[in-house]
Write an enzyme that holds these catalytic residues in place. Structure first.
Site, PDB file in Angstrom:
ATOM      1  N   HIS A   1       0.778  -1.039   0.237  1.00  0.00           N
ATOM      2  CA  HIS A   1      -0.084   0.079   0.034  1.00  0.00           C
ATOM      3  C   HIS A   1       0.939   1.134   0.102  1.00  0.00           C
ATOM      4  CE1 HIS A   1      -2.790  -2.456   2.218  1.00  0.00           C
ATOM      5  NE2 HIS A   1      -3.631  -2.450   1.354  1.00  0.00           N
TER       6      HIS A   1
ATOM      7  N   LYS B   1     -17.934  -6.711   7.456  1.00  0.00           N
ATOM      8  CA  LYS B   1     -16.861  -7.641   7.260  1.00  0.00           C
ATOM      9  C   LYS B   1     -15.908  -7.681   8.555  1.00  0.00           C
ATOM     10  CE  LYS B   1     -12.939  -7.782   4.160  1.00  0.00           C
ATOM     11  NZ  LYS B   1     -12.084  -7.115   3.086  1.00  0.00           N
TER      12      LYS B   1
ATOM     13  N   ARG C   1      -1.584  -5.765  -8.456  1.00  0.00           N
ATOM     14  CA  ARG C   1      -0.298  -6.275  -8.391  1.00  0.00           C
ATOM     15  C   ARG C   1      -0.088  -7.467  -9.179  1.00  0.00           C
ATOM     16  NH1 ARG C   1      -2.748  -8.317  -2.613  1.00  0.00           N
ATOM     17  NH2 ARG C   1      -4.610  -8.196  -3.937  1.00  0.00           N
TER      18      ARG C   1
ATOM     19  N   SER D   1      -2.590  -7.780   3.171  1.00  0.00           N
ATOM     20  CA  SER D   1      -2.819  -7.699   4.662  1.00  0.00           C
ATOM     21  C   SER D   1      -3.173  -9.008   5.168  1.00  0.00           C
ATOM     22  CB  SER D   1      -3.881  -6.611   5.067  1.00  0.00           C
ATOM     23  OG  SER D   1      -3.802  -5.504   4.392  1.00  0.00           O
TER      24      SER D   1
END
Ligand code: PNS
Length: 167
Positions: free
Chosen positions: A19, A43, A92, A130
Site C-alpha cells: 500500500h 466484514k 499487483r 494484509s
C-alpha cells in the site's frame, strides 16, 4: 493553485509496504491524497477503523499531502463529499484486474465524473496482502520485510491480545 487530489480507498487491515508503495507512487501525480479507510460492519477486521486510521497516520506523519479518513457506505458518495473524482487503486497481478475493472466501471456508472487511476505495485510486493501478513504474524514469522516496524509491533501486540485473526 489548482490542487490535484485523489482518494485511495481500502480496508488497510493493516496497511502494508505494498500500500505504501502505491501511495508514494501516486503522490508524484497528486498533490493531496486522502487514504480512505472503509468501515464495513458486515466484514470482520482485526483492527477497528480508528486503529487502522491511527496506524496509517503514524506511517505518513511526515507527509502533509497525505490525510486519512474513515468512510461508510458508497465510495462515490464519500468522494463527492470530498469533491474529488480520482480514485487510486493498486494492481499487483493480472488476477486483481477483473475485480478492479468491475469496481472502476461501477463507480463510473454511479458517478460519471469518477475516474480510477491504477498504479502497478513494485514487483517485490506483487504477492503481498494484509491477509498474508496477518497469517504470517499468527504463526510467528518475521513480517518486517512486509510492513513498517511500528505496524509489525502493533500487529504482534494485537494478536497477543486477540488470540486469533480474521483474515
Ligand atoms: O482493500 P479492499 O478491501 O480491496 O477495498 C475495497 C473497497 C473498500 C475499495 C471497496 O469495497 C469499496 O469501495 N467499498 C465501498 C462500497 C462501494 O462503493 N461499492 C460499490 C463499488 S464496487
Amino acid at each position: 493553485m489548482n490542487m490535484k487530489t485523489a482518494i485511495y480507498p481500502g480496508s488497510f487491515d493493516p496497511i502494508t509496504n505494498g500500500h505504501i508503495d502505491i501511495i508514494k507512487r501516486s503522490r508524484r501525480l497528486f498533490d493531496e491524497i486522502c487514504i480512505s479507510v472503509i468501515h464495513n460492519p458486515s466484514k470482520q477486521s482485526l483492527f477497528t477503523m480508528e486503529e487502522r486510521i491511527n496506524i496509517i497516520q503514524s506511517v505518513f506523519v511526515a507527509d502533509s499531502g497525505v490525510t486519512v479518513e474513515g468512510f461508510e457506505g458508497l465510495l462515490v458518495d464519500f468522494a463527492k463529499k470530498k469533491n474529488t473524482f480520482n480514485i487510486i487503486r493498486g494492481l499487483r497481478a493480472v488476477s486483481d484486474f477483473d475485480y478492479e475493472f468491475q469496481m472502476a466501471l461501477t463507480n463510473r456508472k454511479l458517478e460519471f465524473r469518477m475516474n480510477t487511476v491504477f498504479f502497478m505495485t513494485d514487483e517485490k510486493y506483487s504477492y503481498l496482502s494484509s491477509s498474508l501478513v496477518k497469517e504470517l504474524a499468527v504463526y510467528g514469522a518475521d513480517i518486517n520485510e512486509f510492513v513498517p516496524e511500528e505496524v509489525a509491533c502493533i500487529l504482534n501486540k494485537k494478536l497477543d491480545t486477540a488470540g486469533g485473526i480474521n483474515k
